[in-house]
Scaffold this active site. Structure first.
Site, PDB file in Angstrom:
ATOM      1  N   THR A  45      -7.380  28.437 -47.197  1.00 32.81           N
ATOM      2  CA  THR A  45      -8.540  27.752 -47.116  1.00 32.81           C
ATOM      3  C   THR A  45      -9.458  27.380 -48.392  1.00 32.81           C
ATOM      4  O   THR A  45      -9.468  26.326 -48.667  1.00 32.81           O
ATOM      5  CB  THR A  45      -9.949  29.288 -46.311  1.00 32.81           C
ATOM      6  N   THR A  80      -6.975  34.697 -47.089  1.00 30.16           N
ATOM      7  CA  THR A  80      -7.647  35.260 -47.179  1.00 30.16           C
ATOM      8  C   THR A  80      -6.882  36.541 -46.615  1.00 30.16           C
ATOM      9  O   THR A  80      -7.040  37.512 -45.766  1.00 30.16           O
ATOM     10  CB  THR A  80      -9.183  35.030 -46.686  1.00 30.16           C
TER      11      THR A  80
END
Length: 333
Positions: free
Chosen positions: A14, A98
């Protein structure tokens, strides 16, 4: 005064994402956007160069859901190669998605042989998102990697202004900014505006002073995870063993127990040489030994999460299959 040099390895995630929809897209950017390489991320966030001389190093963009032992070994080799080319670097930052960030960080924390810190960083919102955390997280990770206080702490994780130990940190929320936390003991310190403020150090063994030497390996021994639930018959144990598992970690009921069916199924594969380690599905707290588990030959994961117990067991199996030695490793690491 010259700025410290920090190496930045980008693996995607991300933090590297740019949505094609617009600044309010914080959900569909993975399929409707693109992912920047390390040098492109630094060009997107040029402010980070105020904190250090940052050298971009391309890995390849990999969704963190697709990262595993093969990629870990490649990343480990790249980190060593990059530092050999830049021996004046103060530290290394790894940009990462993540989903599995904590696992990559823990692997690096057990295996790297570098004299400088490795800081793994991600973001909860893409770099194109309104109020994204990507830029500040990256800048703070660079600051931590360059900070003398980060040395000797293994690999670290930096998000949301908090510095956490790779062994202890876990993702606790799907989308909140404060998702990465260390449930049992809390963070090591904070990346504040004026300084990196340190408050404690982890005591367990950390890289580079570890016994795991992975030179020449292209994969790790297979270790699978079982999840306890009410009424489970443990059928997964035999399936994992048939697939070639050398070890199984069970996410047991807190404080590390399991259903009768799971105990029988795991005992059967343990009798054939599969190493069984008991962790807890609770996500925090220490798993302790019991006479029954010792009779069955099961080991305990201490307070490691299931996913991290899997990594330690896999690394342990690169050195030995002796249960007493593996138990020692879980007590020390």
């Amino acid at each position: 005064m010259s700025k410290p040099k920090v190496l930045f390895i980008g693996t995607g995630g991300t933090i590297s994402a740019l949505s094609s929809i617009g600044p309010f897209d914080i959900m569909d950017y993975a399929s409707k956007g693109r992912f920047m390489q390390a040098d492109e991320i630094l060009a997107h966030w040029p402010q980070v160069h105020e904190k250090a001389e940052v050298v971009p190093i391309r890995f390849r963009n990999v969704a963190s859901t697709a990262i595993g032992p093969v990629e870990w070994l490649e990343l480990l080799e790249l980190a060593h190669k990059s530092y050999a080319e830049h021996p004046d670097a103060a530290g290394i930052v790894v940009g990462h998605g993540t989903a599995t960030l904590e696992e990559t960080a823990y692997f690096l924390s057990l295996t790297h042989k570098l004299p400088v810190p490795i800081v793994v960083v991600g973001a909860q919102r893409p770099s194109s998102g309104l109020s994204t955390d990507a830029g500040m997280n990256l800048a703070n990770a660079i600051r931590v990697a360059a900070d003398p206080g980060a040395r000797g702490l293994g690999a670290l994780v930096l998000l949301n202004d908090e510095v956490n130990a790779a062994r202890e940190v876990t993702k606790t929320s799907t989308s909140r900014m404060q998702t990465f936390r260390s449930p049992d003991f809390g963070c090591l310190g904070h990346a504040d505006g004026d300084t990196i403020a340190w408050y404690r150090k982890p005591l367990r063994k950390l890289a580079p002073e570890t016994e795991f030497d992975l030179k020449g390996l292209t994969d790790l021994p297979r270790v699978d995870v079982m999840y306890s639930y009410a009424g489970s018959d443990g059928a997964a144990a035999a399936a994992y063993a048939a697939a070639g598992a050398k070890g199984i970690v069970i996410a047991g009921f807190a404080p590390g127990f399991m259903s009768p069916g799971e105990a029988d199924a795991l005992a059967a594969v343990a009798a054939k040489g599969v190493v069984v380690v008991c962790a807890s599905r609770a996500g925090s707290g220490r798993v302790f030994g019991t006479e029954r588990k010792r009779e069955l030959g099961f080991l305990d994961a201490d307070n490691l999460t299931v996913q991290k117990a899997r990594i330690l067991l896999s690394l342990a199996l690169t050195r030995t299959s002796d249960k007493a030695e593996i138990a020692r490793m879980f007590a020390e690491y």
